[in-house]
Design an enzyme around this catalytic site. Sequence first.
Site, PDB file in Angstrom:
ATOM      1  N   ASN A 126      -1.002   2.899  31.469  1.00 31.37           N
ATOM      2  CA  ASN A 126      -0.028   3.489  32.403  1.00 31.37           C
ATOM      3  C   ASN A 126       0.080   2.699  33.697  1.00 31.37           C
ATOM      4  O   ASN A 126       1.139   2.632  34.302  1.00 31.37           O
ATOM      5  CB  ASN A 126      -0.447   4.917  32.735  1.00 31.37           C
ATOM      6  CG  ASN A 126      -0.022   5.889  31.658  1.00 31.37           C
ATOM      7  OD1 ASN A 126       1.137   6.222  31.566  1.00 31.37           O
ATOM      8  ND2 ASN A 126      -0.953   6.293  30.824  1.00 31.37           N
TER       9      ASN A 126
ATOM     10  N   HIS B 136      -8.988  -3.181  36.662  1.00 33.02           N
ATOM     11  CA  HIS B 136      -7.596  -3.648  36.760  1.00 33.02           C
ATOM     12  C   HIS B 136      -7.516  -4.644  37.906  1.00 33.02           C
ATOM     13  O   HIS B 136      -7.876  -4.315  39.047  1.00 33.02           O
ATOM     14  CB  HIS B 136      -6.653  -2.482  37.042  1.00 33.02           C
ATOM     15  CG  HIS B 136      -6.730  -1.385  36.030  1.00 33.02           C
ATOM     16  ND1 HIS B 136      -6.261  -1.510  34.743  1.00 33.02           N
ATOM     17  CD2 HIS B 136      -7.236  -0.141  36.113  1.00 33.02           C
ATOM     18  CE1 HIS B 136      -6.464  -0.389  34.082  1.00 33.02           C
ATOM     19  NE2 HIS B 136      -7.069   0.468  34.889  1.00 33.02           N
TER      20      HIS B 136
ATOM     21  N   ALA C 249      -4.985   4.663  38.473  1.00 32.45           N
ATOM     22  CA  ALA C 249      -6.258   3.944  38.421  1.00 32.45           C
ATOM     23  C   ALA C 249      -6.211   2.581  39.102  1.00 32.45           C
ATOM     24  O   ALA C 249      -7.119   1.779  38.910  1.00 32.45           O
ATOM     25  CB  ALA C 249      -6.667   3.801  36.958  1.00 32.45           C
TER      26      ALA C 249
HETATM   27  N1  LIG Z   1      -1.116   6.843  35.733  1.00 28.03           N
HETATM   28  C1  LIG Z   1      -2.377   6.545  35.459  1.00 28.03           C
HETATM   29  O1  LIG Z   1      -3.016   5.732  36.129  1.00 28.03           O
HETATM   30  C2  LIG Z   1      -3.040   7.229  34.303  1.00 28.03           C
HETATM   31  C3  LIG Z   1      -4.412   7.034  34.103  1.00 28.03           C
HETATM   32  C4  LIG Z   1      -5.013   7.699  33.057  1.00 28.03           C
HETATM   33  C5  LIG Z   1      -4.270   8.497  32.203  1.00 28.03           C
HETATM   34  N2  LIG Z   1      -2.935   8.620  32.386  1.00 28.03           N
HETATM   35  C6  LIG Z   1      -2.118   9.448  31.496  1.00 28.03           C
HETATM   36  O2  LIG Z   1      -2.214  10.792  31.916  1.00 28.03           O
HETATM   37  C7  LIG Z   1      -2.118  11.656  30.775  1.00 28.03           C
HETATM   38  C8  LIG Z   1      -3.325  12.619  30.758  1.00 28.03           C
HETATM   39  O3  LIG Z   1      -4.510  11.874  30.649  1.00 28.03           O
HETATM   40  P1  LIG Z   1      -5.878  12.593  30.224  1.00 28.03           P
HETATM   41  O4  LIG Z   1      -6.943  11.596  30.353  1.00 28.03           O
HETATM   42  O5  LIG Z   1      -5.989  13.894  30.931  1.00 28.03           O
HETATM   43  O6  LIG Z   1      -5.603  12.864  28.677  1.00 28.03           O
HETATM   44  P2  LIG Z   1      -6.335  13.930  27.736  1.00 28.03           P
HETATM   45  O7  LIG Z   1      -6.089  13.455  26.350  1.00 28.03           O
HETATM   46  O8  LIG Z   1      -7.734  14.154  28.176  1.00 28.03           O
HETATM   47  O9  LIG Z   1      -5.510  15.267  28.009  1.00 28.03           O
HETATM   48  C9  LIG Z   1      -4.164  15.393  27.677  1.00 28.03           C
HETATM   49  C10 LIG Z   1      -3.879  16.856  27.394  1.00 28.03           C
HETATM   50  O10 LIG Z   1      -2.469  17.005  27.240  1.00 28.03           O
HETATM   51  C11 LIG Z   1      -2.227  17.772  26.060  1.00 28.03           C
HETATM   52  N3  LIG Z   1      -0.927  17.383  25.509  1.00 28.03           N
HETATM   53  C12 LIG Z   1      -0.615  16.322  24.734  1.00 28.03           C
HETATM   54  N4  LIG Z   1       0.697  16.328  24.427  1.00 28.03           N
HETATM   55  C13 LIG Z   1       1.222  17.420  25.035  1.00 28.03           C
HETATM   56  C14 LIG Z   1       2.524  17.961  25.088  1.00 28.03           C
HETATM   57  N5  LIG Z   1       3.538  17.401  24.435  1.00 28.03           N
HETATM   58  N6  LIG Z   1       2.716  19.094  25.816  1.00 28.03           N
HETATM   59  C15 LIG Z   1       1.674  19.685  26.458  1.00 28.03           C
HETATM   60  N7  LIG Z   1       0.408  19.220  26.426  1.00 28.03           N
HETATM   61  C16 LIG Z   1       0.193  18.088  25.722  1.00 28.03           C
HETATM   62  C17 LIG Z   1      -3.381  17.472  25.127  1.00 28.03           C
HETATM   63  O11 LIG Z   1      -3.554  18.513  24.180  1.00 28.03           O
HETATM   64  C18 LIG Z   1      -4.550  17.355  26.107  1.00 28.03           C
HETATM   65  O12 LIG Z   1      -5.162  18.606  26.341  1.00 28.03           O
HETATM   66  C19 LIG Z   1      -2.080  10.752  29.545  1.00 28.03           C
HETATM   67  O13 LIG Z   1      -0.742  10.595  29.107  1.00 28.03           O
HETATM   68  C20 LIG Z   1      -2.615   9.430  30.054  1.00 28.03           C
HETATM   69  O14 LIG Z   1      -2.081   8.332  29.345  1.00 28.03           O
HETATM   70  C21 LIG Z   1      -2.319   8.029  33.439  1.00 28.03           C
END
Ligand SMILES: NC(=O)c1ccc[n+]([C@@H]2O[C@H](COP(=O)([O-])OP(=O)(O)OC[C@H]3O[C@@H](n4cnc5c(N)ncnc54)[C@H](O)[C@@H]3O)[C@@H](O)[C@H]2O)c1
Length: 280
Positions: free
Chosen positions: A201, A231, A133
Amino acid sequence: MDQNSETNPEFKTIGLIGCGAIGGRVARFIQSELKQQASLTALFDVVETSARDLLQSLQEPGCQLCTSFQDLISSVDLVIEAASPAVSAEIAEACQRAGKDVIIMSVGGLLDKESLWEQAGSGKGRIYVPSGAIAGIDCVHAAAVANIESVQITTRKPPKGLAGAPYLVENNISLNDLQEERVVFQGSAREAVKGFPKNINVSALLSLAGLGPDKTTVRIITSPEYTRNSHEIKVVGDFGEVTTRTENVPDPSNPRTSYLAALSVCALLKKMLGPIRLGT
Ligand SMILES: NC(=O)c1ccc[n+]([C@@H]2O[C@H](COP(=O)([O-])OP(=O)(O)OC[C@H]3O[C@@H](n4cnc5c(N)ncnc54)[C@H](O)[C@@H]3O)[C@@H](O)[C@H]2O)c1
């Protein structure tokens, strides 16, 4: 310019771990935009119905549900993690052991895992972390070739984008009746990732690209007036100074996540599969 006119022979099959906001968007992008080069062949989510619902919506005959992330890793060429910082390091380690490249979205989970970077080989088993992001990671990379003096990030999110963060719970900070702008956190990226594992993140990625998690300073601000996740990054070094500001639309299915985060995975996939690599 079409960057996808050639197929990258290194991977044809892709597996997705985590079928939420980011995972769903990336899955649909692979299906619609990358079908000439690669296929999404495996899904895993700890909540089985999430993976099943995504599979059903994709209607992709060659895609199957896996019962564990280990099964998924063994069945594909490239793994995408979009699940949770609680499990991202374990997934990255398993991919390294299996010699599979992996894209990690939950980069906060990698901060205390220096061994991962040391073991990363030059062949298969590479770890990719998209810009997510924020804007400016390319510049931080270039700046880090010389000397960087300071890296700061200020993140602004609406209260619901920070809800449930351990730092708020531990410090009895309630944002429910917030009337005005409030700085809820100031500290290092390492502390920010511990206190806001699902919300910040970007500071983990910024710290890995630049001065490391202890020297990268983070401020988190919220206000009931905010409607976007923004950000602002300031980097000072031998190269000069840069300030970037990203105003992100929150993903409707997960307000903690910015829409741009999913787009950045799609862009990285396009770059990995294409013959032209623009940007640092
Ligand atoms: N790098 C970045 O800029 C950035 C930005 C936003 C989100 N993220 C991260 O990316 C990830 C996904 O974000 P999102 O918005 O899709 O989240 P979300 O909550 O919409 O989806 C996450 C999915 O992963 C599943 N999950 C959780 N733990 C799990 C495990 N141990 N094994 C398998 N599946 C599992 C959940 O059931 C859910 O369906 C999060 O960890 C979030 O913090 C990173």
